[in-house]
Design an enzyme around this catalytic site. Structure first.
Site, short mmCIF file in Angstrom:
data_model
loop_
_atom_site.label_atom_id
_atom_site.label_comp_id
_atom_site.label_asym_id
_atom_site.label_seq_id
_atom_site.Cartn_x
_atom_site.Cartn_y
_atom_site.Cartn_z
N ILE A 1 0.84 -1.21 0.00
CA ILE A 1 0.00 0.00 0.00
C ILE A 1 0.87 1.25 0.00
CG2 ILE A 1 -1.76 1.30 1.26
CD1 ILE A 1 -2.75 -1.37 0.04
N LYS A 2 0.58 2.11 -0.98
CA LYS A 2 1.39 3.33 -1.12
C LYS A 2 0.58 4.50 -0.55
CE LYS A 2 4.36 5.09 -4.81
NZ LYS A 2 4.45 5.20 -6.27
N LEU A 3 1.18 5.19 0.40
CA LEU A 3 0.53 6.31 1.08
C LEU A 3 1.42 7.53 1.00
CD1 LEU A 3 -0.30 4.55 4.49
CD2 LEU A 3 -1.85 4.81 2.54
#
Ligand code: E4P
Length: 218
Positions: A86-88
């Protein structure tokens, strides 16, 4: 384990991902909303296609700006495949969401990192990867490689295990510098992956070898 620099491709284009995977040395993939939009495809379907091709970490970015929205999007993305990362964004809510997900054992890539304190905070929050954007710093007259060096030093000082993923790479010199400074991962556009194995003296040398070979007398 012997440390090695991992190579990711920075694209959402399936043909490029297949071609890079066929090299046999590709470790992962990063995407972002711009790269997905450029392809004109459905986001989740494209992420599933990518995860079918590459077994390593595949980063999928949320577009929510608040903690709860990021977690809700992450939960949907995590259903796609078990190699989804997951890219945040490196924001206040991003750090909070990073901590929430990391505590659950989810691998998080913290993106849009432009200063060392963002990298320090996301490491404290348990990020799997931090993505400093070298090229975009160079674009405004800064030195992106200084940031990689600073993060490397901070992580080594305290033994943080977050991997430094050098992003926004524009040319082969960035890769040479990343390797010298000790970036753990580089994410590279296809054009630069190809440039890595290109040298005019290699071409000229091959031309000479083949000409001599073909003119040989047996
Ligand atoms: C990284 O994950 C980003 O997708 C990427 O490297 C951004 O690069 P750009 O500055 O060329 O858009």
């Amino acid at each position: 384990m012997i440390p090695r620099m991992e190579l990711y491709i920075d694209t959402a284009n399936i043909d490029e991902i297949r071609e890079a995977a066929a090299l046999g040395v590709l470790d992962g993939v990063t995407t972002n909303p711009t790269l997905i939009a450029r392809e004109g495809v459905a986001f989740h379907e494209r992420m599933a296609e990518i995860c079918d091709i590459v077994a390593g970490p595949v980063s999928a970015e949320v577009v929510a700006l608040d903690h709860d929205g990021m977690i809700a999007e992450a939960d949907e993305l995590l259903k796609i495949a078990n190699n989804i990362v997951i890219k945040l964004p490196c924001t206040f809510d991003g750090v909070k969401a990073c901590k929430t997900l990391s505590d659950r054992g989810v691998r998080v890539n913290m993106t849009l990192c432009f200063q060392p304190l963002q990298a320090l905070m996301v490491a404290k929050a348990g990020a799997f990867l931090v993505s400093p954007f070298i090229g975009r710093i160079d674009d405004i007259g800064g030195d992106g490689m200084d940031l990689i060096q600073q993060i490397r030093t901070i992580y080594d000082n305290y033994g943080f295990e977050t991997k430094v993923l050098a992003a926004s790479i524009r040319h082969p010199l960035h890769l040479v510098q990343c390797a010298l400074v000790g970036a753990d991962v580089v994410t590279v556009p296809m054009k630069v992956i190809k440039q890595q194995m290109s040298h005019p003296l290699t071409d000229k040398g091959l031309e000479g070898f083949l000409a001599d070979w073909n003119a040989r007398k047996e």
